[in-house]
Design a protein around this motif. Structure first.
Motif, PDB file in Angstrom:
ATOM      1  N   PRO A   1      -8.393  16.332 -12.913  1.00  8.85           N
ATOM      2  CA  PRO A   1      -8.052  17.761 -12.983  1.00  8.85           C
ATOM      3  C   PRO A   1      -8.677  18.452 -14.190  1.00  8.85           C
ATOM      4  CG  PRO A   1      -6.081  16.382 -12.693  1.00  8.85           C
ATOM      5  CD  PRO A   1      -7.208  15.462 -13.026  1.00  8.85           C
TER       6      PRO A   1
ATOM      7  N   ILE B   1      -7.963  22.301 -14.422  1.00  7.04           N
ATOM      8  CA  ILE B   1      -7.357  23.621 -14.529  1.00  7.04           C
ATOM      9  C   ILE B   1      -6.781  23.781 -15.938  1.00  7.04           C
ATOM     10  CG2 ILE B   1      -5.406  25.052 -13.755  1.00  7.04           C
ATOM     11  CD1 ILE B   1      -7.593  25.144 -11.748  1.00  7.04           C
TER      12      ILE B   1
ATOM     13  N   GLU C   1     -10.181  24.352  -7.616  1.00  5.74           N
ATOM     14  CA  GLU C   1      -9.280  23.236  -7.353  1.00  5.74           C
ATOM     15  C   GLU C   1      -9.389  22.777  -5.905  1.00  5.74           C
ATOM     16  OE1 GLU C   1      -6.196  20.335  -7.691  1.00  5.74           O
ATOM     17  OE2 GLU C   1      -7.714  21.195  -9.028  1.00  5.74           O
TER      18      GLU C   1
ATOM     19  N   GLN D   1     -10.342  19.036  -4.594  1.00  8.87           N
ATOM     20  CA  GLN D   1      -9.559  18.289  -3.608  1.00  8.87           C
ATOM     21  C   GLN D   1     -10.430  17.853  -2.431  1.00  8.87           C
ATOM     22  OE1 GLN D   1      -6.601  17.150  -3.978  1.00  8.87           O
ATOM     23  NE2 GLN D   1      -5.980  18.264  -5.821  1.00  8.87           N
TER      24      GLN D   1
ATOM     25  N   ARG E   1      -3.377  12.740 -13.692  1.00  3.92           N
ATOM     26  CA  ARG E   1      -2.822  14.073 -13.413  1.00  3.92           C
ATOM     27  C   ARG E   1      -1.336  14.140 -13.775  1.00  3.92           C
ATOM     28  NH1 ARG E   1      -3.520  13.003  -7.020  1.00  3.92           N
ATOM     29  NH2 ARG E   1      -1.475  12.046  -6.585  1.00  3.92           N
TER      30      ARG E   1
ATOM     31  N   ASP F   1      -2.757  19.839 -10.648  1.00  5.09           N
ATOM     32  CA  ASP F   1      -4.082  20.402 -10.903  1.00  5.09           C
ATOM     33  C   ASP F   1      -4.430  20.363 -12.383  1.00  5.09           C
ATOM     34  OD1 ASP F   1      -2.327  22.336 -11.792  1.00  5.09           O
ATOM     35  OD2 ASP F   1      -3.190  23.979 -10.618  1.00  5.09           O
TER      36      ASP F   1
END
Length: 409
Positions: A330, A332, A344, A348, A371, A377
């Motif tokens: 991740p 974000i 995002e 994925q 994560r 995210d």
């Protein structure tokens, strides 16, 4: 005569030597490596920094062996690199220029103390007898003649020392200046009288170790190396780190793109049997860093990333190499990429392809490992190095601990 005749009548098995001499088939394997390229911006040294200097650099082979040879690189050079001399020794520690003087050996190139490395080329030193244990600190010193063009691995997370003049046999290099980069040092290769396997980790700054401890050897690849060496059944497995900060699958960034460097940094490594691929986060982030793009552009970008994975898998399989895909972690919350829901969704989609059976030979789910379960995210706060993209040393340790060692059996 009677005694002699009795001797001649004895079966051969009874007069043979009690033990047969061990037959050794020497095997070369890369024990340590770094991706070399042209440094730019802040990664480049001011002109003249290495002119007529001795540079001492510390590396750590991931496997034991009986003899060593060094691969010097002039990859980014436009003219021959003049190495006036080189030496190798056991270092006192990872964070010091001091070496054990009893282990100092002058390197030779085709029997000579100096060498001209052609532009764009690598050059192996002659082998030297320096029995080495895995995870030893090894110092390689280079004596430059003139001001060399710069070929480097800027993200060494290891300190190097330099002094004017010839200090190849200096056991302390007192008063040396330092920086945290490697120059002209592509690999340390290890010869063993035993079979060996090699894992190459191909990646970006998360493999290179951004956020790890300088001279601490606590990247995720370092933890994996420690675990392999702690297992008596797997001490014949080496790992080398071919990560470059900012690296991408599709476009050049800091260093050439992954497809462009695959042959040199992975397929050409002696002994390679496994490839761990952790690439894609910079491709995903740069798509919209400067401006938003259309939904169709997002879709096309994901398809190109997957196409790059397919290319790497096919080319590695052509050399009999097992390819292990690592999911993209991740990001974000990172201020540089300022990713949103569309980025995002791209991540994925890429990870879904990586996880799908039949694509990679195996998968390491670094996304699941790092994560935050409450906000998937984003990185888990304990594993976040502070920028919502690069792991902390604790995060790197968790990554290295989570890799199943039977992937390499």
């Amino acid at each position: 005569m009677v005694r002699l005749s009795l001797l001649f009548c004895l079966p051969l098995a009874l007069i043979a030597t009690p033990t047969q001499a061990k037959v050794c088939t020497p095997t070369w394997v890369a024990g340590w490596a770094s991706s070399q390229f042209l440094p730019t911006g802040d990664a480049a040294l001011p002109p003249g920094t290495l002119a007529d200097q001795t540079l001492r650099q510390i590396v750590r082979p991931s496997i034991s062996g009986d003899r060593l040879r060094v691969r010097f690189s002039n990859l980014a050079g436009t003219k021959p690199l003049r190495i006036a001399g080189a030496s190798i020794a056991r270092a006192r520690s990872a964070a010091s220029a001091a070496v054990d003087p009893a282990t100092l050996i002058s390197l030779r190139f085709d029997g000579k103390p100096d060498v001209l490395v052609p532009a764009g080329a690598d050059y192996l030193s002659d082998p030297v007898a320096l029995p080495t244990q895995a995870l030893d600190n090894i110092a390689v010193s280079i004596r430059y003649e003139g001001d060399p063009e710069q070929t480097s691995h800027p993200g060494s997370r290891a300190t190097s020392w330099h002094l004017p003049g010839d200090h190849l046999t200096d056991d302390t290099m007192t008063g040396a200046a330092s920086f945290d980069h490697w120059f002209n040092l592509a690999a340390l290769e290890v010869e063993r009288c035993a079979p060996a396997k090699l894992i190459v980790a191909l990646g970006d700054s998360i493999t290179d170790g951004r956020g790890s401890t300088t001279n601490g050897n606590d990247r995720w690849t370092d933890r994996l190396a420690q675990r392999l060496q702690a297992d008596p059944k797997r001490r014949h497995i080496a790992i080398v780190n071919q990560g470059i900060g900012g690296n991408r699958l599709l476009n050049d960034g800091l260093g050439p793109n992954a497809l462009a460097r695959l042959d040199r940094d992975v397929l050409a490594q002696p002994g390679v049997t496994h490839l761990i691929l952790l690439e894609g986060i910079n491709d995903l982030g740069t798509l919209t860093r400067d401006a938003p793009v259309s939904a169709a552009a997002h879709q096309a970008h994901v398809a190109r990333i997957i196409g790059a994975y397919r290319q790497i898998i096919a080319r590695a399989h052509g050399r009999g190499i097992k390819v292990i895909g690592a999911t993209v972690m991740p990001f974000i919350g990172n201020d540089y990429y300022h990713a949103d829901a569309r980025n995002e969704a791209d991540r994925q989609a890429v990870n879904a392809w990586i996880r799908t059976p039949g694509h990679f030979d195996a998968v390491i789910d670094f996304d699941r490992i790092t994560r935050d379960p409450a906000r998937p995210d984003r990185l888990l706060p304990a594993y976040d190095g502070g920028d919502a993209l690069h792991p902390s040393p604790e995060g790197y340790r968790a990554m290295g601990e989570a890799i199943a060692l039977n992937l390499f059996d």
